[in-house]
Design a protein around this motif. Sequence first.
Motif, short mmCIF file in Angstrom:
data_model
loop_
_atom_site.label_atom_id
_atom_site.label_comp_id
_atom_site.label_asym_id
_atom_site.label_seq_id
_atom_site.Cartn_x
_atom_site.Cartn_y
_atom_site.Cartn_z
N ASN A 28 -14.85 -16.39 -63.85
CA ASN A 28 -15.63 -15.07 -64.02
C ASN A 28 -15.89 -14.26 -62.98
OD1 ASN A 28 -18.12 -16.26 -63.11
ND2 ASN A 28 -18.25 -17.48 -65.02
N LEU A 29 -16.25 -13.13 -63.35
CA LEU A 29 -16.58 -11.96 -62.31
C LEU A 29 -15.41 -11.68 -61.13
CD1 LEU A 29 -20.08 -13.46 -61.43
CD2 LEU A 29 -19.44 -11.80 -63.07
N VAL A 30 -14.17 -12.20 -61.49
CA VAL A 30 -13.20 -11.72 -60.60
C VAL A 30 -11.92 -11.71 -61.36
CG1 VAL A 30 -11.69 -12.70 -58.73
CG2 VAL A 30 -14.01 -13.17 -58.51
N ASP A 31 -11.16 -10.60 -61.04
CA ASP A 31 -9.77 -10.38 -61.86
C ASP A 31 -8.73 -11.15 -61.37
OD1 ASP A 31 -11.03 -8.21 -63.32
OD2 ASP A 31 -10.58 -6.83 -61.74
N TRP A 32 -7.99 -11.93 -62.21
CA TRP A 32 -7.19 -12.89 -61.80
C TRP A 32 -5.77 -12.72 -62.72
CZ3 TRP A 32 -5.86 -15.78 -66.04
CH2 TRP A 32 -6.92 -15.87 -66.81
N GLU A 33 -4.52 -13.13 -62.15
CA GLU A 33 -3.46 -13.37 -62.92
C GLU A 33 -2.86 -14.88 -62.63
OE1 GLU A 33 0.08 -10.98 -61.74
OE2 GLU A 33 0.14 -11.81 -59.65
N VAL A 34 -2.27 -15.42 -63.47
CA VAL A 34 -1.71 -16.89 -63.35
C VAL A 34 0.10 -16.45 -63.47
CG1 VAL A 34 -1.31 -18.94 -64.34
CG2 VAL A 34 -3.52 -18.04 -64.38
N ILE A 35 0.80 -17.09 -62.62
CA ILE A 35 2.14 -16.90 -62.81
C ILE A 35 2.60 -18.44 -62.84
CG2 ILE A 35 4.30 -16.31 -61.64
CD1 ILE A 35 2.76 -14.45 -60.20
N ILE A 36 3.20 -18.76 -64.12
CA ILE A 36 3.60 -20.05 -64.38
C ILE A 36 5.22 -20.27 -64.13
CG2 ILE A 36 4.18 -22.14 -66.12
CD1 ILE A 36 1.21 -21.17 -65.85
N SER A 37 5.49 -20.97 -63.18
CA SER A 37 7.06 -20.94 -62.46
C SER A 37 7.62 -22.31 -63.22
CB SER A 37 7.06 -20.94 -61.04
OG SER A 37 8.25 -20.89 -60.63
N ASP A 38 8.39 -22.45 -64.01
CA ASP A 38 8.79 -23.54 -64.81
C ASP A 38 10.16 -23.94 -64.67
OD1 ASP A 38 8.72 -25.58 -66.68
OD2 ASP A 38 9.23 -24.06 -68.46
N ASN A 71 10.86 -24.08 -56.58
CA ASN A 71 10.34 -23.54 -57.73
C ASN A 71 8.87 -22.72 -57.28
OD1 ASN A 71 9.83 -23.11 -60.45
ND2 ASN A 71 8.77 -24.84 -60.59
N TRP A 72 8.30 -23.44 -56.17
CA TRP A 72 7.03 -23.06 -55.68
C TRP A 72 7.24 -21.53 -55.11
CZ3 TRP A 72 5.50 -27.52 -52.15
CH2 TRP A 72 5.41 -28.68 -53.00
N ASN A 73 8.25 -21.50 -54.23
CA ASN A 73 8.68 -20.17 -53.94
C ASN A 73 9.01 -18.94 -54.76
OD1 ASN A 73 8.25 -21.04 -51.23
ND2 ASN A 73 10.46 -21.74 -50.89
N PHE A 74 9.78 -19.65 -56.02
CA PHE A 74 9.97 -18.61 -56.99
C PHE A 74 8.80 -17.95 -57.68
CE2 PHE A 74 11.25 -18.01 -61.26
CZ PHE A 74 12.39 -16.99 -61.23
N GLY A 75 7.88 -18.82 -57.76
CA GLY A 75 6.50 -18.21 -58.32
C GLY A 75 5.80 -17.38 -57.43
N MET A 76 5.86 -17.80 -56.39
CA MET A 76 4.98 -16.70 -55.33
C MET A 76 5.73 -15.30 -55.02
SD MET A 76 3.53 -19.05 -51.84
CE MET A 76 4.99 -19.65 -51.10
N GLN A 77 6.94 -15.50 -55.05
CA GLN A 77 7.74 -14.07 -55.14
C GLN A 77 6.95 -13.11 -56.05
OE1 GLN A 77 11.82 -14.83 -55.44
NE2 GLN A 77 11.81 -16.01 -53.47
N ALA A 78 6.65 -13.38 -57.15
CA ALA A 78 6.09 -12.70 -58.19
C ALA A 78 4.68 -12.24 -58.25
CB ALA A 78 6.36 -13.13 -59.58
#
Length: 254
Positions: A28-38, A71-78
């Motif tokens: 809470n109290l912080v804006d966030w996004e989650v990127i699932i790289s599957d 896969n880790w790098n793929f998610g970080m790119q976004a």
Amino acid sequence: MPKFSIIIPTYEHTELLERALQSVITQNLVDWEVIISDDSISNDVKDYVESLRDERISYLKHNKGVTAAENWNFGMQAAKGDYMILMHHDEAFTVSTQLQCIAQAFETGVQVVVSNIEIEKDGKTSKGRPRWLKKLALRNPSLLLLCNAIGPTACVAFRQERKQPFNSQLSWLVDAEWYYRMLKGATTLFLENISIRSYHGHQGQLSLEMNALEAFKHDQATINKTHSSEPCVRYMTILYGCLIMRTKKIFCKR
């Protein structure tokens, strides 16, 4: 733009992913996004993420590569957040104010914030490396190639402009080599009272499925070639081979 980007790479582990995701959703109290790289073969992860109907959570399908780091790098790119954390599906935040505490740490002007670690295995919880060793490694990042005093990547939050890809040619020392590059020359802050929980011993844990000795030999050659102008890196990988890998080899024969 979100304050934080939490990247969660995953492979065929919906139950683990659910626990990791829930620890982010409660922040809470912080804006966030989650990127699932599957890079799963099945659609189980995709179906689960879509069932949540949360616009803050993005699903990305990655065609499975040779190494997990791809896969880790793929998610970080976004990732679009000011600050970033790469959290594996077997890790989780421990308190609902975790991102808020990390954001406050960044407000001091540091580039990288390192959290503590709790390890859970067979229902028992233990601490990671001692405080003094963590602080020594943050001041001398090459030591992380000898001893990973930090723990998993979720312990490391970093500014967007500090983002660096993992070396996808590595497997056994992929975290340690990334930490070395991430922390070298960076201003850092260690949050001793904020912890990431890491779940060990489950089916599919990467470190349990590798041939450690063979993976290390390959990684040592790759790291020494990549950092050929940095003698401290070569010294640390030689020490790792002599002290750590030789010990593993002895116990493997018993």
